[in-house]
Design an enzyme around this catalytic site. Structure first.
Site, PDB file in Angstrom:
ATOM      1  N   GLU A 258       0.888  -1.176   0.000  1.00 28.99           N
ATOM      2  CA  GLU A 258       0.000   0.000   0.000  1.00 28.99           C
ATOM      3  C   GLU A 258       0.918   1.216   0.000  1.00 28.99           C
ATOM      4  O   GLU A 258       1.473   1.584   1.029  1.00 28.99           O
ATOM      5  CB  GLU A 258      -0.876   0.024   1.263  1.00 28.99           C
ATOM      6  CG  GLU A 258      -1.881  -1.101   1.369  1.00 28.99           C
ATOM      7  CD  GLU A 258      -3.080  -0.922   0.448  1.00 28.99           C
ATOM      8  OE1 GLU A 258      -3.062   0.007  -0.388  1.00 28.99           O
ATOM      9  OE2 GLU A 258      -4.012  -1.721   0.550  1.00 28.99           O
TER      10      GLU A 258
ATOM     11  N   CYS B 239      -2.378   9.226   2.378  1.00 28.97           N
ATOM     12  CA  CYS B 239      -2.100   8.634   1.059  1.00 28.97           C
ATOM     13  C   CYS B 239      -3.201   8.996   0.067  1.00 28.97           C
ATOM     14  O   CYS B 239      -2.942   9.133  -1.111  1.00 28.97           O
ATOM     15  CB  CYS B 239      -1.965   7.126   1.184  1.00 28.97           C
ATOM     16  SG  CYS B 239      -3.383   6.337   1.969  1.00 28.97           S
TER      17      CYS B 239
HETATM   18  P1  NAD Z   1       8.232   4.996   4.817  1.00 25.20           P
HETATM   19  O1  NAD Z   1       8.264   4.222   3.561  1.00 25.20           O
HETATM   20  O2  NAD Z   1       9.339   5.898   5.131  1.00 25.20           O
HETATM   21  O3  NAD Z   1       8.147   3.975   6.064  1.00 25.20           O
HETATM   22  C1  NAD Z   1       7.103   3.037   6.195  1.00 25.20           C
HETATM   23  C2  NAD Z   1       7.555   1.919   7.138  1.00 25.20           C
HETATM   24  O4  NAD Z   1       8.570   1.158   6.498  1.00 25.20           O
HETATM   25  C3  NAD Z   1       8.145   2.413   8.449  1.00 25.20           C
HETATM   26  O5  NAD Z   1       7.692   1.601   9.478  1.00 25.20           O
HETATM   27  C4  NAD Z   1       9.644   2.253   8.209  1.00 25.20           C
HETATM   28  O6  NAD Z   1      10.400   2.094   9.384  1.00 25.20           O
HETATM   29  C5  NAD Z   1       9.653   0.967   7.401  1.00 25.20           C
HETATM   30  N1  NAD Z   1      10.879   0.733   6.612  1.00 25.20           N
HETATM   31  C6  NAD Z   1      11.796   1.638   6.169  1.00 25.20           C
HETATM   32  N2  NAD Z   1      12.759   1.010   5.443  1.00 25.20           N
HETATM   33  C7  NAD Z   1      12.446  -0.297   5.426  1.00 25.20           C
HETATM   34  C8  NAD Z   1      13.042  -1.454   4.830  1.00 25.20           C
HETATM   35  N3  NAD Z   1      14.160  -1.374   4.105  1.00 25.20           N
HETATM   36  N4  NAD Z   1      12.438  -2.640   4.993  1.00 25.20           N
HETATM   37  C9  NAD Z   1      11.280  -2.744   5.689  1.00 25.20           C
HETATM   38  N5  NAD Z   1      10.663  -1.686   6.293  1.00 25.20           N
HETATM   39  C10 NAD Z   1      11.245  -0.477   6.155  1.00 25.20           C
HETATM   40  O7  NAD Z   1       6.841   5.756   4.826  1.00 25.20           O
HETATM   41  P2  NAD Z   1       6.300   6.808   5.890  1.00 25.20           P
HETATM   42  O8  NAD Z   1       7.024   8.088   5.738  1.00 25.20           O
HETATM   43  O9  NAD Z   1       6.229   6.177   7.238  1.00 25.20           O
HETATM   44  O10 NAD Z   1       4.795   6.987   5.382  1.00 25.20           O
HETATM   45  C11 NAD Z   1       4.408   7.885   4.397  1.00 25.20           C
HETATM   46  C12 NAD Z   1       4.177   7.181   3.095  1.00 25.20           C
HETATM   47  O11 NAD Z   1       3.253   6.122   3.265  1.00 25.20           O
HETATM   48  C13 NAD Z   1       3.570   8.086   2.031  1.00 25.20           C
HETATM   49  O12 NAD Z   1       4.165   7.831   0.797  1.00 25.20           O
HETATM   50  C14 NAD Z   1       2.108   7.649   2.004  1.00 25.20           C
HETATM   51  O13 NAD Z   1       1.424   7.913   0.807  1.00 25.20           O
HETATM   52  C15 NAD Z   1       2.238   6.189   2.270  1.00 25.20           C
HETATM   53  N6  NAD Z   1       0.980   5.663   2.798  1.00 25.20           N
HETATM   54  C16 NAD Z   1       0.254   4.823   2.007  1.00 25.20           C
HETATM   55  C17 NAD Z   1      -0.958   4.351   2.472  1.00 25.20           C
HETATM   56  C18 NAD Z   1      -1.802   3.430   1.636  1.00 25.20           C
HETATM   57  O14 NAD Z   1      -2.694   2.809   2.200  1.00 25.20           O
HETATM   58  N7  NAD Z   1      -1.584   3.310   0.342  1.00 25.20           N
HETATM   59  C19 NAD Z   1      -1.423   4.738   3.718  1.00 25.20           C
HETATM   60  C20 NAD Z   1      -0.641   5.598   4.486  1.00 25.20           C
HETATM   61  C21 NAD Z   1       0.559   6.055   4.018  1.00 25.20           C
END
Ligand code: NAD
Length: 518
Positions: A236, A270
């Protein structure tokens, strides 16, 4: 070795409000192994007993709603009203929905067979838990997003290892506490705390499936890591959602929706409205309304009950919004209201901003901004609006505004996204029956709804033969006669014209009444 800690920081003030022990990446294999043992016992419980605990979870969430909304507001910055109406409401409703509906949604299905050759069999589809799920979530809806997956996951008989965002460890810790308080087995929902390295270690520990919510860049890394171990995953990811406003729309209502859809959660959703395409004949009036309504919004700390727009999560996020705006202005965009940081309020405040004269050469129109910016572009007609809305690598959701329902449906059918709202924005995310998920760079798979639940189970087909003493016509013992009889059988099934089919019945019986030499 000394335990390291994660700090929970209030984005309104920059103050540290809590410290949580981080999980060592080296501990993940042991955590997964333990989860496997807990899951086996949990899956052996009757489905109805599992669902009864979800009702207890709902009651715990409800009873502790004041405290939970306060933690969300302090750790994530959003207005308290939004913590209640989005995070808490979605979590409560998800617990309620899956408590009542999981037994129906996971009921084994009988599969009737249409082909005469297999009429002697009966088939069933049964749904089994995947096992241990690795759920990795972001900070922007720190309760609603993990709960939206963890709840159906445990209902389906899985154990969960949740890795919340390192920016919202307090909310993550609460998730675990709430499940335990509701009486779920200890460690059925384990929470591992830390940054990307802990998320990466979770995948390396090989859960049975990963459900990841976050940015495109991290989603790519997650997909690569999962592919290395052939672990299925749901992604997502980000969005760049378009709102299309047709000339016949109710402009008062549409402008309120645009303002709310762009600035709720300070634009950090998002499914935020990130781009607006409005028909040129009504663009001036629509823009006027958006500017007037935006200028009235109260910016401040989420704890203040009158606040409508809180701080962004971190200063780096504000930097990104500023850089998108700078780039847009350099390419000819005009800022009509907002557009400035507000250090006088705190380190992460940015004014709700309306910007016009935007085009697709600007980062603001093709990269996810994820901040309080409402960008409006006038278009000649619906055709141009659809073309521009689809001119994006993302495909999460979108909306269309018109009084003409038929026209709304036609436009909805042409948008290349996972969900379209006609005359509303974003709220489908809170509808338990509505699948959520994207296309293209917005990811793959679904969460929420029956389809989201299907992502959390293994589908097994079970076939029972009712003629167990009868060797099958397709088994060995091939010869010329069998070839001819099989050809007659194909005629019975597929020949054009019923006469030919009927006349082949006798010959086809040779496939059934034959001697099996082997
Ligand atoms: P992010 O990608 O920075 O982090 C998301 C999660 O991934 C965190 O828990 C982070 O610690 C973890 N992570 C980071 N590197 C990783 C790796 N190499 N392996 C596994 N996990 C790892 O995102 P964010 O800043 O926390 O959230 C914002 C983003 O999320 C925006 O792009 C937003 O659009 C998206 N988002 C999407 C939805 C959806 O349902 N489509 C919902 C909410 C947010």
């Amino acid at each position: 070795m000394l335990a390291t800690h994660l700090e929970s920081v209030d984005p309104a003030t920059g103050e540290v409000i809590g410290r949580f022990e981080s999980t060592s990446p080296a501990d993940l294999p042991r955590i997964l192994e333990h989860a496997r043992r807990v899951q086996e016992e949990w899956a052996a419980q009757p489905l109805r007993a599992r669902c009864a605990l979800l009702r207890r979870l709902r009651d715990v969430l409800y009873a502790r709603r004041d405290e939970i909304t306060e933690v969300i507001t302090r750790e994530c910055g959003k207005p308290r009203f939004e913590a209640l109406s989005a995070d808490l409401m979605v979590s409560l409703d998800t617990a309620s929905y899956f408590a009542w509906h999981t037994p129906r949604l996971l009921r084994p299905e009988t599969v009737p067979h249409h082909n005469l050759a297999v009429k002697g069999k009966s088939g069933r589809i049964v749904y089994e838990p995947c096992g241990v799920l690795g759920i990795i979530s972001p900070w922007n809806y720190p309760m609603a997003i993990p709960m939206g997956v963890v709840i159906p996951a445990v209902a389906a008989g899985n154990a969960v290892v949740l890795k919340p965002s390192e920016l919202t460890p307090w909310c993550g810790a609460l998730v675990r506490e709430l499940f335990e308080q509701a009486g779920f087995p200890a460690d059925l929902v384990q929470v591992v705390q830390g940054g990307g390295e802990v998320g990466a270690a979770l995948i390396e520990a090989k859960p049975d499936k990963v459900v990841f919510t976050g940015s495109v860049a991290t989603g790519q890394r997650v997909a690569e890591a999962c592919a290395r171990h052939l672990i299925p995953c749901v992604l997502e990811l980000g969005g760049k959602d378009a709102m299309i406003v047709m000339a016949d729309a109710d402009l008062e209502v549409a402008s309120s929706a645009a303002v709310w859809g762009s600035f709720t959660n300070c634009g950090q959703a998002c499914v935020s409205v990130e781009r607006i395409y409005v028909e040129r004949t009504v663009a001036e009036r629509f823009i006027e309304l958006c500017v007037a309504k935006t200028a009235k919004l109260k910016l401040g700390s989420g704890i203040d009950p009158d606040t409508e727009v809180g701080p962004m999560i971190r200063s780096a996020q504000v930097d990104r919004v500023e850089s998108h705006l700078r780039d847009a202005v350099a390419h000819g965009a005009r800022v009509l209201t907002g557009g400035k940081r507000r250090p006088d309020l705190g380190p992460c405040y940015f004014e709700p901003t309306v910007v016009v004269d935007v085009d697709h050469s600007m980062r603001l129109m093709h990269e996810e901004t994820f901040g309080p910016v409402l960008a409006i572009r006038a278009v000649s007609n619906g055709e141009e609006a659809v073309r521009l809305a689809n001119d994006s690598p993302f495909g999460l959701s979108g909306s269309v505004w018109t009084r003409d329902r038929e026209r709304g449906r036609k436009i909805a059918a042409r948008l290349k996204v996972g969900a379209v709202m006609i005359n509303d924005v974003m709220s489908y995310f809170g509808i338990c029956e509505a699948p959520h998920g994207g296309r293209g760079a917005s990811g793959w798979g679904r969460t929420h709804s029956r389809l989201g639940l299907m992502e959390l189970v293994q589908v097994k087909y079970v076939d029972e033969d009712r003629l167990s003493r009868w060797p099958k016509s397709w088994w060995f013992g091939y010869d010329q006669e069998l070839g001819v009889a099989t050809d007659r059988f194909l005629e019975v099934l597929f020949a054009p014209g019923w006469r030919r089919r009927v006349s082949s019945v006798r010959g086809a019986l040779g496939t059934v009444f034959r001697s099996h030499r082997i």
